[in-house]
Write a protein that holds these residues in place. Structure first.
Motif, PDB file in Angstrom:
ATOM      1  N   THR A 139      55.427  30.027  52.482  1.00 33.92           N
ATOM      2  CA  THR A 139      56.626  30.161  53.323  1.00 33.92           C
ATOM      3  C   THR A 139      56.325  31.102  54.502  1.00 33.92           C
ATOM      4  OG1 THR A 139      57.470  31.943  51.918  1.00 33.92           O
ATOM      5  CG2 THR A 139      58.211  29.685  51.421  1.00 33.92           C
ATOM      6  N   ARG A 152      63.062  49.370  54.900  1.00 33.43           N
ATOM      7  CA  ARG A 152      64.118  48.543  54.306  1.00 33.43           C
ATOM      8  C   ARG A 152      65.041  49.390  53.441  1.00 33.43           C
ATOM      9  NH1 ARG A 152      63.428  42.681  52.307  1.00 33.43           N
ATOM     10  NH2 ARG A 152      64.682  42.455  50.449  1.00 33.43           N
ATOM     11  N   ASN A 212      68.675  46.724  49.225  1.00 33.87           N
ATOM     12  CA  ASN A 212      68.315  45.322  49.464  1.00 33.87           C
ATOM     13  C   ASN A 212      67.206  44.915  48.491  1.00 33.87           C
ATOM     14  OD1 ASN A 212      67.760  42.846  50.526  1.00 33.87           O
ATOM     15  ND2 ASN A 212      67.354  43.568  52.610  1.00 33.87           N
ATOM     16  N   PRO A 213      67.539  44.117  47.460  1.00 31.60           N
ATOM     17  CA  PRO A 213      66.574  43.850  46.379  1.00 31.60           C
ATOM     18  C   PRO A 213      65.398  42.969  46.800  1.00 31.60           C
ATOM     19  CG  PRO A 213      68.552  42.523  46.118  1.00 31.60           C
ATOM     20  CD  PRO A 213      68.827  43.441  47.256  1.00 31.60           C
ATOM     21  N   HIS A 238      57.385  37.731  42.381  1.00 31.18           N
ATOM     22  CA  HIS A 238      56.548  36.523  42.416  1.00 31.18           C
ATOM     23  C   HIS A 238      55.725  36.430  41.137  1.00 31.18           C
ATOM     24  CE1 HIS A 238      57.829  37.159  46.490  1.00 31.18           C
ATOM     25  NE2 HIS A 238      57.363  35.981  46.853  1.00 31.18           N
ATOM     26  N   PHE A 282      70.806  41.138  38.035  1.00 36.39           N
ATOM     27  CA  PHE A 282      70.128  39.866  38.289  1.00 36.39           C
ATOM     28  C   PHE A 282      68.849  40.080  39.090  1.00 36.39           C
ATOM     29  CE2 PHE A 282      74.579  39.127  37.589  1.00 36.39           C
ATOM     30  CZ  PHE A 282      74.544  38.116  36.647  1.00 36.39           C
ATOM     31  N   ARG A 293      60.271  33.838  41.931  1.00 36.26           N
ATOM     32  CA  ARG A 293      59.680  32.689  42.622  1.00 36.26           C
ATOM     33  C   ARG A 293      58.211  32.585  42.232  1.00 36.26           C
ATOM     34  NH1 ARG A 293      57.471  30.364  47.359  1.00 36.26           N
ATOM     35  NH2 ARG A 293      56.689  31.996  48.742  1.00 36.26           N
ATOM     36  N   PRO A 313      58.696  41.096  49.607  1.00 39.83           N
ATOM     37  CA  PRO A 313      59.594  40.704  50.693  1.00 39.83           C
ATOM     38  C   PRO A 313      58.738  40.188  51.844  1.00 39.83           C
ATOM     39  CG  PRO A 313      59.242  43.059  50.766  1.00 39.83           C
ATOM     40  CD  PRO A 313      58.451  42.550  49.579  1.00 39.83           C
ATOM     41  N   SER A 314      59.346  39.570  52.839  1.00 40.94           N
ATOM     42  CA  SER A 314      58.569  39.148  54.004  1.00 40.94           C
ATOM     43  C   SER A 314      57.907  40.385  54.629  1.00 40.94           C
ATOM     44  CB  SER A 314      59.475  38.428  55.006  1.00 40.94           C
ATOM     45  OG  SER A 314      60.613  39.210  55.283  1.00 40.94           O
ATOM     46  N   SER A 326      61.708  30.980  51.493  1.00 42.83           N
ATOM     47  CA  SER A 326      62.154  30.087  50.414  1.00 42.83           C
ATOM     48  C   SER A 326      63.671  29.889  50.399  1.00 42.83           C
ATOM     49  CB  SER A 326      61.726  30.689  49.067  1.00 42.83           C
ATOM     50  OG  SER A 326      62.329  31.960  48.883  1.00 42.83           O
ATOM     51  N   ILE A 350      66.999  30.112  48.460  1.00 44.87           N
ATOM     52  CA  ILE A 350      67.430  30.970  47.335  1.00 44.87           C
ATOM     53  C   ILE A 350      68.671  30.373  46.687  1.00 44.87           C
ATOM     54  CG2 ILE A 350      68.218  33.263  46.610  1.00 44.87           C
ATOM     55  CD1 ILE A 350      66.797  34.491  48.965  1.00 44.87           C
ATOM     56  N   ARG A 394      70.489  31.158  50.521  1.00 45.34           N
ATOM     57  CA  ARG A 394      69.698  31.049  51.746  1.00 45.34           C
ATOM     58  C   ARG A 394      69.102  29.641  51.804  1.00 45.34           C
ATOM     59  NH1 ARG A 394      64.702  35.174  52.551  1.00 45.34           N
ATOM     60  NH2 ARG A 394      63.747  33.842  50.973  1.00 45.34           N
ATOM     61  N   GLY A 396      70.767  41.380  51.227  1.00 40.56           N
ATOM     62  CA  GLY A 396      69.917  41.428  52.419  1.00 40.56           C
ATOM     63  C   GLY A 396      70.196  40.340  53.428  1.00 40.56           C
TER      64      GLY A 396
HETATM   65  O1  TXA Z   1      59.772  32.839  50.984  1.00 38.52           O
HETATM   66  C1  TXA Z   1      60.192  33.926  50.587  1.00 38.52           C
HETATM   67  O2  TXA Z   1      61.155  34.050  49.818  1.00 38.52           O
HETATM   68  C2  TXA Z   1      59.440  35.182  51.091  1.00 38.52           C
HETATM   69  C3  TXA Z   1      58.017  35.133  50.540  1.00 38.52           C
HETATM   70  C4  TXA Z   1      57.213  36.357  50.872  1.00 38.52           C
HETATM   71  O3  TXA Z   1      58.055  34.866  49.173  1.00 38.52           O
HETATM   72  N1  TXA Z   1      60.120  36.389  50.693  1.00 38.52           N
HETATM   73  C5  TXA Z   1      61.278  36.790  51.270  1.00 38.52           C
HETATM   74  O4  TXA Z   1      61.731  38.014  50.813  1.00 38.52           O
HETATM   75  O5  TXA Z   1      61.851  36.137  52.120  1.00 38.52           O
HETATM   76  P1  TXA Z   1      62.828  38.875  51.614  1.00 38.52           P
HETATM   77  O6  TXA Z   1      62.917  40.160  50.876  1.00 38.52           O
HETATM   78  O7  TXA Z   1      62.448  38.945  53.035  1.00 38.52           O
HETATM   79  O8  TXA Z   1      64.151  38.066  51.412  1.00 38.52           O
HETATM   80  C6  TXA Z   1      64.680  37.952  50.101  1.00 38.52           C
HETATM   81  C7  TXA Z   1      66.168  37.899  50.117  1.00 38.52           C
HETATM   82  C8  TXA Z   1      66.831  39.169  50.613  1.00 38.52           C
HETATM   83  O9  TXA Z   1      67.887  38.817  51.481  1.00 38.52           O
HETATM   84  C9  TXA Z   1      67.371  39.808  49.339  1.00 38.52           C
HETATM   85  O10 TXA Z   1      68.575  40.521  49.569  1.00 38.52           O
HETATM   86  C10 TXA Z   1      67.614  38.626  48.440  1.00 38.52           C
HETATM   87  O11 TXA Z   1      66.577  37.719  48.747  1.00 38.52           O
HETATM   88  N2  TXA Z   1      67.475  39.008  47.031  1.00 38.52           N
HETATM   89  C11 TXA Z   1      66.384  39.482  46.400  1.00 38.52           C
HETATM   90  N3  TXA Z   1      66.657  39.789  45.127  1.00 38.52           N
HETATM   91  C12 TXA Z   1      67.966  39.513  44.932  1.00 38.52           C
HETATM   92  C13 TXA Z   1      68.862  39.638  43.829  1.00 38.52           C
HETATM   93  N4  TXA Z   1      68.457  40.112  42.663  1.00 38.52           N
HETATM   94  N5  TXA Z   1      70.151  39.253  44.019  1.00 38.52           N
HETATM   95  C14 TXA Z   1      70.562  38.764  45.199  1.00 38.52           C
HETATM   96  N6  TXA Z   1      69.758  38.628  46.289  1.00 38.52           N
HETATM   97  C15 TXA Z   1      68.490  38.998  46.148  1.00 38.52           C
END
Ligand code: TXA
Ligand code: MG
Length: 321
Positions: free
Chosen positions: A28, A51, A55-56, A60, A109, A113, A134-135, A173, A175, A187, A221
């Motif tokens: 991704t 960050r 923001n969780p 992986h 929660f 991925r 995270p990204s 990805s 979500i 998302r 986030g």
């Molecule tokens: O494709 C992707 O998902 C990429 C690659 C690196 O795997 N990762 C990614 O992570 O986009 P990040 O942190 O940039 O975005 C993840 C989103 C954030 O908005 C975060 O708030 C949400 O997922 N998230 C993570 N854990 C969560 C949880 N337990 N409950 C609700 N939202 C969550």
């Protein structure tokens, strides 16, 4: 700190085993990875990105067995993982105790991925621990789809960037939250809504800006403003009407065939292909954000399949504070 860019999964695994965050390629976008079982390593990820701790992070993993060790897995989760993993789908599930509150920002929660990128998989295989990632961009900035983008944003802050070339999809990805009996897409991403509905039936769409800025937030986030270039970005569904031959305004057409002639014209896809446009989107935005242009107009994509995800990222990139 000196940042090394290399192609060795072993070197990446070494730094991760030392508790250092490392940028890894995924299919991704590039992720800023750290050992999910090492809280001080996880905290460094928040620091590097600037960050907020509220923001969780996505965890992986290699496979279904690891999923079951970290979260409670119901039928819908097992079916989605079987259909789309390894791949660009993140599942939000009830966490088990081994997942720290630092990762989930206190939530019950966890986001899981299993990535498809072969270098990322090799690192997971070498380390045998789940990795938060995270990204690999600074908070609210554009997600990186090449090692050069990561170096530009986080160079000097991390020890190693594992260069796997340009990311296949170029968008984060999809979500889906399975936190209650009503599955919600938080998302949009490369796995389309219709593909998901083909496996588990009707889902609720919970990603438009208004819902995301209302409390309580489903995904802490998913801000209204995100992916923001420094250059003023304007969205348009009628780019031909907006077009002008101005020297310092750039115009990004969806496809090459539609692009008007001029040095200030760019396009997302040669032949108007949605996946190609997604693949190029963040790279085009980063290139045009060099300071040369005062403003960039970008044409919205057809709002279907991954085009929904492209338009979602564009809307956030164009949002004002
Ligand atoms: O494709 C992707 O998902 C990429 C690659 C690196 O795997 N990762 C990614 O992570 O986009 P990040 O942190 O940039 O975005 C993840 C989103 C954030 O908005 C975060 O708030 C949400 O997922 N998230 C993570 N854990 C969560 C949880 N337990 N409950 C609700 N939202 C969550
Ligand atoms: Mg991100």
């Amino acid at each position: 700190m000196k940042t090394i860019v290399g192609t060795s999964a072993e070197d990446a695994a070494f730094w991760l085993s030392q508790g250092e965050p490392v940028a890894l390629p995924t299919e991704t976008v590039y992720g800023l990875a750290a050992d999910a079982m090492n809280t001080s390593a996880v905290e460094k990820v928040f620091e590097c990105k600037g960050r907020p701790k509220t923001n969780p992070l996505i965890v992986h993993i290699e496979d279904h067995e690891q999923m079951r060790s970290l979260a409670f897995v119901d039928g819908a989760a097992a079916d989605l993982a079987s259909a789309f993993w390894p791949g660009p789908l993140t599942l939000i599930l009830k966490k088990k105790d081994c997942i720290s509150d630092t990762i989930t920002a206190g939530s019950r929660f966890v986001a899981l991925r299993s990535p498809r990128n072969s270098l990322f998989k090799e690192v997971l295989r070498l380390l045998k621990v789940p990795l938060v990632a995270p990204s690999a961009n600074k908070f609210k900035e554009v997600s990186p789809t090449t090692a050069a983008h990561v170096l530009n944003g986080l160079g000097g802050k991390i020890a190693y960037i594992l260069d796997g070339g340009m990311c296949t999809y170029g968008l984060e990805s999809t979500i889906i939250s399975l936190a209650d009996s009503d599955p919600k897409i938080l998302r949009p991403g490369p796995i389309s809504i219709s593909e998901i509905e083909g496996v588990i039936g009707k889902v609720t769409l919970a990603f438009n800006a208004d819902e995301c800025d209302n409390a309580p937030k489903l995904a802490p986030g998913l801000f209204k403003k995100h992916y923001s270039p420094k250059t003023d970005l304007v969205l348009t569904s009628n780019i031909h009407a907006d077009y002008e031959t101005s020297k310092n305004v750039a115009f990004v057409f969806f496809s090459k065939s539609k692009a008007a002639y001029g040095d200030n014209c760019f396009y997302l896809s040669e032949c108007g292909d949605l996946f190609e446009a997604a693949h190029n989107l963040f790279d085009v935005i980063q290139r045009l954000d060099s300071g040369l242009w005062h403003k960039m107009y970008i044409e919205l994509a057809p709002n279907i399949d991954i085009g929904i995800a492209i338009n979602n990222r564009l809307t956030k990139a164009a949002a004002k504070d």
